[in-house]
Design a protein around this motif. Structure first.
Motif, PDB file in Angstrom:
ATOM      1  N   LYS A   7       0.828  -1.203   0.000  1.00  0.00           N
ATOM      2  CA  LYS A   7       0.000   0.000   0.000  1.00  0.00           C
ATOM      3  C   LYS A   7       0.862   1.252   0.000  1.00  0.00           C
ATOM      4  N   THR A   8       1.870   1.260   0.861  1.00  0.00           N
ATOM      5  CA  THR A   8       2.767   2.413   0.934  1.00  0.00           C
ATOM      6  C   THR A   8       3.494   2.630  -0.389  1.00  0.00           C
ATOM      7  N   ALA A   9       3.955   1.540  -1.003  1.00  0.00           N
ATOM      8  CA  ALA A   9       4.693   1.643  -2.263  1.00  0.00           C
ATOM      9  C   ALA A   9       3.829   2.180  -3.401  1.00  0.00           C
ATOM     10  N   SER A  10       2.535   1.887  -3.343  1.00  0.00           N
ATOM     11  CA  SER A  10       1.647   2.295  -4.443  1.00  0.00           C
ATOM     12  C   SER A  10       1.293   3.775  -4.402  1.00  0.00           C
ATOM     13  N   ILE A  11       1.403   4.375  -3.217  1.00  0.00           N
ATOM     14  CA  ILE A  11       0.995   5.770  -3.077  1.00  0.00           C
ATOM     15  C   ILE A  11       1.896   6.671  -3.924  1.00  0.00           C
ATOM     16  N   ASP A  12       1.269   7.534  -4.684  1.00  0.00           N
ATOM     17  CA  ASP A  12       1.966   8.470  -5.581  1.00  0.00           C
ATOM     18  C   ASP A  12       2.672   7.768  -6.743  1.00  0.00           C
ATOM     19  N   HIS A  13       2.362   6.494  -6.982  1.00  0.00           N
ATOM     20  CA  HIS A  13       2.885   5.867  -8.200  1.00  0.00           C
ATOM     21  C   HIS A  13       1.946   6.230  -9.342  1.00  0.00           C
ATOM     22  N   LYS A  14       2.342   7.272 -10.019  1.00  0.00           N
ATOM     23  CA  LYS A  14       1.506   7.828 -11.079  1.00  0.00           C
ATOM     24  C   LYS A  14       2.390   8.284 -12.224  1.00  0.00           C
ATOM     25  N   ALA A  15       2.103   7.798 -13.407  1.00  0.00           N
ATOM     26  CA  ALA A  15       2.814   8.228 -14.612  1.00  0.00           C
ATOM     27  C   ALA A  15       1.800   8.332 -15.739  1.00  0.00           C
ATOM     28  N   VAL A  16       1.430   9.558 -16.035  1.00  0.00           N
ATOM     29  CA  VAL A  16       0.398   9.778 -17.042  1.00  0.00           C
ATOM     30  C   VAL A  16       0.884  10.731 -18.139  1.00  0.00           C
TER      31      VAL A  16
END
Length: 262
Positions: free
Chosen positions: A253-262
């Motif tokens: 969950k922590t690793a997924s936060i702010d994983h954004k590439a658009v």
């Protein structure tokens, strides 16, 4: 299948895996490449870097139906046919589903899945006009196994897997092969958040994926024996995989936060 003299259309070809695929295509003798990408400057630099290639440069978002229609119409006008279609463009926005912005959810479906279906549909007549044609779809390891906090992204990539299987069987009578690649973590801009983690290089993913296309492999799965074993467990004993994933729930969950590439 050989690359020499082939006419190719690729989406998202100005960076990451896509750009490395263009390098592989050029090494194999391809000199006619159409590229759909959003960044005009990157498209311009691509043409400067590969001076011997005659590019058709299409600046636009694959989520825009008119961009796709116009691109295929332009290719038909200039080339009359298409030998290879590479559906590579993709975006990610991870995290708990309830926290993902509606627009980010919608865009992932539009770019990662809907655009692939539509562009392939529009290209089929041009591919049928080729003596030997191929489609390469870039899915993801997350399209094989549903992981928490990547429900939207993983669902779009699972859709690519199903679509690839369907089209491979539908287009087989027309000598059009369909290959689906499933990269694991790859060292691209999409994975900037995870710098320092061991990842595949985009060059390796591009080389192996193109090789799979040329060999007419139905699937190219990255991640080695560990990924294959995980896939088997997911199918044969999903409850066991649930337990394993639950052990690292908070870390994931922590690793997924702010994983954004658009």
């Amino acid at each position: 299948m050989q690359l020499e003299g082939k006419y190719v259309l690729i989406t998202g070809g100005t960076r990451g895996i896509g750009k490395c695929m263009i390098q592989e295509l050029v090494k194999g003798g391809v000199s006619k490449i159409a590229v759909i990408a959003r960044d005009k400057q990157n498209l311009k630099q691509l043409a400067q870097e590969f001076e011997g290639v005659k590019f058709i440069k299409i600046a636009g978002d694959v989520a825009n139906i008119e961009v796709l229609r116009d691109a295929v119409a332009l290719i038909e006008d200039k080339w009359g046919h298409l030998d290879i279609l590479i559906n590579n463009a993709g975006i990610v926005s991870a995290g708990p589903l309830e926290d993902i912005q509606d627009e980010d959810l919608y865009d992932q479906v539009a770019i990662n899945l809907t655009a692939v279906l539509l562009l392939t549909k529009y290209c089929i007549p041009l591919l049928k006009a080729s003596k030997e044609a191929a489609i390469l779809n870039i899915s993801s390891g997350l399209g094989l196994i549903g992981k928490p906090f990547y429900a939207v992204y993983g669902s779009t990539k699972a859709g690519i897997r199903q679509f690839s299987d369907s089209m491979r069987r539908e287009l087989a009578p027309f000598n059009i092969s369909v290959t689906c690649a499933f990269p694991t973590a790859t060292d691209t801009d999409m994975m900037q958040k995870f710098k320092g983690r061991e990842m595949d290089s985009p060059e390796f993913v591009a080389e192996r994926s193109i090789a799979g296309l040329l060999n007419k492999e139905s699937q190219v799965i990255f991640g080695g024996e560990e990924r294959l074993n995980e896939n088997a467990m997911n199918f044969n004993a999903p409850d066991e995989l649930d337990k394993i994933i639950a052990e690292s729930y908070e870390e994931r969950k922590t690793a997924s936060i702010d994983h954004k590439a658009v």
